[in-house]
Enzyme design. Structure first.
Site, PDB file in Angstrom:
ATOM      1  N   SER A 293     -13.719  31.283   8.560  1.00  0.00           N
ATOM      2  CA  SER A 293     -13.104  29.971   8.439  1.00  0.00           C
ATOM      3  C   SER A 293     -13.199  29.488   6.985  1.00  0.00           C
ATOM      4  O   SER A 293     -12.736  30.177   6.082  1.00  0.00           O
ATOM      5  CB  SER A 293     -13.790  29.015   9.419  1.00  0.00           C
ATOM      6  OG  SER A 293     -13.014  27.893   9.686  1.00  0.00           O
ATOM      7  N   ASP A 349      -4.921  31.592  16.740  1.00  0.00           N
ATOM      8  CA  ASP A 349      -5.758  30.712  15.938  1.00  0.00           C
ATOM      9  C   ASP A 349      -4.902  29.954  14.929  1.00  0.00           C
ATOM     10  O   ASP A 349      -4.095  30.536  14.211  1.00  0.00           O
ATOM     11  CB  ASP A 349      -6.831  31.535  15.222  1.00  0.00           C
ATOM     12  CG  ASP A 349      -7.909  30.680  14.582  1.00  0.00           C
ATOM     13  OD1 ASP A 349      -7.829  29.439  14.682  1.00  0.00           O
ATOM     14  OD2 ASP A 349      -8.833  31.261  13.975  1.00  0.00           O
ATOM     15  N   HIS A 404     -11.074  30.045  17.826  1.00  0.00           N
ATOM     16  CA  HIS A 404     -11.449  30.118  16.410  1.00  0.00           C
ATOM     17  C   HIS A 404     -12.862  30.644  16.187  1.00  0.00           C
ATOM     18  O   HIS A 404     -13.206  31.047  15.074  1.00  0.00           O
ATOM     19  CB  HIS A 404     -11.314  28.718  15.793  1.00  0.00           C
ATOM     20  CG  HIS A 404     -11.590  28.663  14.329  1.00  0.00           C
ATOM     21  ND1 HIS A 404     -10.869  29.386  13.402  1.00  0.00           N
ATOM     22  CD2 HIS A 404     -12.524  27.980  13.613  1.00  0.00           C
ATOM     23  CE1 HIS A 404     -11.337  29.141  12.181  1.00  0.00           C
ATOM     24  NE2 HIS A 404     -12.350  28.296  12.285  1.00  0.00           N
TER      25      HIS A 404
END
Length: 490
Positions: A293, A349, A404
């Protein structure tokens, strides 16, 4: 609104680069934090905006989930380590991973999972207890991190912790710590540097230095914090997202842990390690940077700066769920520097689609009309694209957080064979790990949701029968003097 300082938990072309221009951070949001009305509206609108299908056909179901789960419970969670000393350059992208991604080569699969587990450790060891005076720090010192995170057999040792800071105007509901006095009002533990030991170095064919960066969890926070302008980096036309660069470069003399920025901390440690192994020991050395991320964005910034300072060092990035970071010039400069980048993404995602949902690399086809496109975002590197629907163990439907999660990514990597094959039946990783901090596994597996937490939520019963919060061992208390430095014997 006035600026406040708090533990904000967030998931170069030449030498002497100036990376100290920006001070706007990203925000890490926890699942138990109440989201704003704006975020709720975003969560409702984005699936339609991005044409994401919420209802998909269910997977083929197994006749007896209990037997399947019990059978896997009696098998190792890792494939045997194979000698890759003669193939490590291919595995780390010397040929841009051509012919290794689809189908996914077993040796590459194992290495991707290895680096992903380093990134996962930055989440598992993070103190997120809002009543803890050490909220935002690592719960363990650098000697214990891998033992406590189940990585004691990884063949690597941690040499340095990295801290990042930020200054931002924030609403009160985003303050994590409920205490007035905490270990730091400004900084958070954001990652670590590690290096392979002698045995692992022989197996992988070189001395491997790893930098692992932590990232965010809630995609709605990504959207609210990633619509920033592009900022110049280095001395050419390269530009990167304002907030990412701020987290990487922010520092303040009045802080305890960020008198030097995350950038300065990591580059100082890399220079120490590279000089020791390459110059003094004459070893082949590589740098592998990983992150999930936001951590994937920081990994690219770290790779850019490292390539500028160590031009002959083999550098690769293996990121998970990483967003776009910079413009086309930034991408091209990374290529020219020889940095090898592998992005692992999941089709469903949203984070890899940000920032620049509209203004992104797809506009490059109109280059003759638009010019150099210094103002749009673009991804960098090769992509291993996964699909949540490929796993029979994962629930269907749209789950922002679960899709995610890094553990979901690692589960899908472990089971991926090719885009035309089913999920491999001999996948090794424990399926239960997927539900560490979310609810993604089918109910038939009977794995509790969000099960990864301290026993009794950190409380202990003392000799008087009172349930109390124990004091941290002195060696596990964060130290601005850098007690974790020089843990590798030099």
């Amino acid at each position: 609104m006035k600026a406040i300082h708090l533990p904000l938990v967030t998931h170069l072309h030449h030498h002497n680069l100036d990376l100290t221009k920006n001070r706007v951070p990203m925000v890490y949001a926890y699942q138990d934090v109440k989201t704003s009305k704006k975020s709720n509206r975003l969560g409702e609108k984005l699936p339609n905006l991005l044409n994401i299908q919420k209802n998909v056909p269910p997977p083929s179901t197994h006749s007896n989930w209990n037997n399947i789960h019990e059978d896997k419970a009696n098998t190792p969670t890792m494939s045997p380590k194979e000698d890759i000393s003669d193939r490590w350059r291919d595995i780390h992208g010397i040929q841009e991973w051509e012919g290794l991604l689809d189908p996914l080569h077993p040796l590459l699969r194992r290495e991707i999972v290895k680096y992903g587990e380093f990134a996962q450790a930055t989440y598992d060891a993070l103190d997120i207890d809002s009543f803890s005076e050490y909220c935002g720090s690592c719960m363990y010192n650098s000697h214990k991190l891998f033992d406590k995170s189940g990585l004691n057999k990884s063949g690597y040792k941690v040499t340095k912790f990295i801290y990042a800071m930020s200054q931002i105007d924030m609403p009160q509901w985003l303050e994590r710590s409920k205490l007035t006095y905490t270990w730091s009002k400004d900084s958070n533990w954001i990652g670590f540097v590690a290096v392979s030991d002698d045995e692992e170095s022989r197996r992988i064919g070189r001395r491997d230095i790893v930098v692992a960066w932590r990232g965010t969890v809630t995609p709605s926070e990504w959207y609210e914090n990633m619509q920033r302008k592009l900022e110049s980096i280095g001395h050419m036309d390269s530009k990167v997202e304002h907030g990412f660069l701020s987290i990487y470069t922010s520092k303040c003399d009045s802080t305890r842990y960020n008198k030097s920025s995350a950038s300065e901390q990591v580059m100082k440690e890399l220079k120490t390690l590279v000089d020791f192994y390459k110059t003094k020991s004459a070893e082949q050395v590589s740098l592998t940077i990983t992150g999930h991320s936001l951590g994937g964005a920081l990994a690219l910034l770290n790779a850019y700066e490292s390539a500028a300072n160590f031009p002959k060092l083999p550098i690769s990035v293996i990121s998970f769920a990483a967003p776009r970071v910079g413009n086309i010039a930034f991408r091209d400069e990374l290529y020219q520097m020889g940095v090898k980048i592998l992005r692992v993404t999941v089709k469903q995602d949203l984070v890899p689609r940000m920032p620049g949902i509209v203004l992104n690399e797809s506009l490059q086809k109109f280059d003759d009309l638009t010019g150099t496109l210094e103002w749009i975002y673009t991804h960098v590197g090769a992509e291993l694209k996964l699909d949540v629907r490929s796993s029979p163990y994962l629930k269907r439907g749209f789950n922002f957080i679960g899709i995610h999660m890094l553990e979901t990514y690692l589960h899908l990597v472990d089971g991926f064979v090719s885009s035309s094959s089913t999920f491999r039946s001999n996948a090794k990783r424990d399926v239960a790990l997927v539900n560490k901090a979310c609810d993604m596994l089918v109910d038939e597996l009977r794995i509790p949701t969000c099960w990864y937490q301290l026993a009794h939520k950190g409380l202990e019963c003392n000799s008087y029968g009172r349930w109390v919060r124990p004091k941290r061992d002195p060696e596990d208390i964060p130290s601005p003097t850098g007690r974790e430095e020089n843990t590798y014997g030099f």
